[in-house]
Design a protein around this motif. Structure first.
Motif, mmCIF file in Angstrom:
data_model
loop_
_atom_site.group_PDB
_atom_site.id
_atom_site.type_symbol
_atom_site.label_atom_id
_atom_site.label_comp_id
_atom_site.label_asym_id
_atom_site.label_seq_id
_atom_site.Cartn_x
_atom_site.Cartn_y
_atom_site.Cartn_z
ATOM 1 N N UNK A 96 -15.697 -2.609 -27.733
ATOM 2 C CA UNK A 96 -15.496 -4.064 -27.527
ATOM 3 C C UNK A 96 -15.842 -5.075 -28.832
ATOM 4 N N UNK A 97 -16.880 -4.293 -29.562
ATOM 5 C CA UNK A 97 -16.923 -5.216 -30.761
ATOM 6 C C UNK A 97 -15.676 -5.327 -31.906
ATOM 7 N N UNK A 98 -15.051 -4.149 -31.759
ATOM 8 C CA UNK A 98 -13.891 -4.139 -32.481
ATOM 9 C C UNK A 98 -12.794 -5.028 -32.119
ATOM 10 N N UNK A 99 -12.679 -5.036 -30.840
ATOM 11 C CA UNK A 99 -11.721 -5.750 -29.995
ATOM 12 C C UNK A 99 -11.961 -7.270 -30.422
ATOM 13 N N UNK A 100 -13.399 -7.728 -30.073
ATOM 14 C CA UNK A 100 -13.832 -9.008 -30.422
ATOM 15 C C UNK A 100 -13.727 -9.593 -31.787
ATOM 16 N N UNK A 101 -13.725 -8.592 -32.852
ATOM 17 C CA UNK A 101 -13.400 -9.059 -34.098
ATOM 18 C C UNK A 101 -11.809 -9.300 -34.386
ATOM 19 N N UNK A 102 -11.221 -8.784 -33.502
ATOM 20 C CA UNK A 102 -9.629 -8.984 -33.375
ATOM 21 C C UNK A 102 -9.160 -10.434 -32.664
ATOM 22 N N UNK A 103 -10.109 -10.974 -32.166
ATOM 23 C CA UNK A 103 -9.964 -12.255 -31.241
ATOM 24 C C UNK A 103 -9.942 -11.944 -29.845
ATOM 25 N N UNK A 104 -10.154 -10.891 -29.352
ATOM 26 C CA UNK A 104 -10.142 -10.727 -27.914
ATOM 27 C C UNK A 104 -11.416 -11.265 -27.262
ATOM 28 N N UNK A 105 -11.304 -11.337 -25.855
ATOM 29 C CA UNK A 105 -12.529 -11.565 -25.284
ATOM 30 C C UNK A 105 -13.205 -9.964 -24.802
ATOM 31 N N UNK A 106 -14.449 -10.054 -24.696
ATOM 32 C CA UNK A 106 -14.990 -8.771 -24.242
ATOM 33 C C UNK A 106 -15.764 -8.605 -22.929
#
Length: 238
Positions: free
Chosen positions: A181-191
């Motif tokens: 989730x942290x990696x996805x969040x860093x790409x602009x995703x919601x978590x």
């Protein structure tokens, strides 16, 4: 609840808990300590995906599982007890994991408002089998295999958004692993964190800090409804 709801929900479908189907199949072959072996096998998956170099030839999770199993059996001195067909039979036991009890029902609810898709390090054929085995109503199947890389590589998250014609901020990842989730969040995703038994590999202090820092948009505690609770948080009622 995020201020602006996403348009698509991606799910980290392939969990790392000890798979009962693997233990069931393994026990038919030998009386070895399959619980400790399965734990080591599971750990090898996480190490492999985190350290994979996307500039090299892509290796599927099935191939990794097969190779890792041979190595683990060899270390224990029992590899000669198995022929190649039996090794592949054990490898494909990962294709028969039972879903969490809330998964199918929660996905059906979420499908009424969102585009749903897998976003897993499991290869495509593995995800197809998991979907069929668990009657999981995903609208799309997207795998790291499509991008020749493994999460937490940004190529996977950004590639998945692009594959559905969406911007990263229009997407959310639903997962039981805060590293993902942290990696996805860093790409602009919601978590969206859905806590599952034995799934999170961060230390208790790290988990507590993540929760306190508030970067997770929706936090579902263990045994509080899973995907059904995710739907409820988005205002979807059964």
């Amino acid at each position: 609840m995020p201020d602006q709801p996403p348009r698509a929900l991606f799910f980290d479908t392939f969990d790392r808990h000890i798979p009962t189907p693997v233990l069931d199949r393994a026990s038919a072959y030998t009386e070895a300590d399959w619980l400790s072996l399965a734990e080591a096998w599971r750990r090898s998956y996480g190490i492999f995906t985190r350290t994979f170099d996307p500039s090299t030839k892509f290796i599927s999770i099935d191939q990794h599982h097969y190779t890792a199993l041979k190595e683990l059996l060899n270390v224990r001195g029992i590899l000669p007890l198995f022929n190649d067909a039996e090794l592949w039979d054990l490898t494909f036991a990962w294709h028969r994991l039972d879903p969490w009890t809330d998964s199918a029902r929660g996905l059906a609810l979420l499908n009424t408002q969102f585009v749903t898709s897998t976003l897993s390090n499991g290869n495509v054929s593995l995800l197809e089998d998991l979907k069929k085995h668990g009657s999981l109503p995903f609208a799309h199947l997207i795998s790291s295999e499509h991008f020749g890389a493994y999460k937490p590589s940004s190529k996977v998250y950004l590639g998945a958004a692009e594959k559905l014609g969406l911007k990263p901020e229009e997407c959310a990842l639903v997962a039981a692993h805060l590293r993902d989730l942290r990696a996805a969040k860093d790409c602009g995703f919601k978590a969206v964190f859905v806590e599952r038994e034995l799934e999170e590999d961060w230390e208790v202090e790290e988990v507590a800090k993540a929760k306190a820092d508030g970067w997770v948009d929706i936090w579902i505690d263990q045994d509080t409804g899973g995907f059904v609770e995710v739907a409820r948080r988005f205002g979807i009622q059964e």
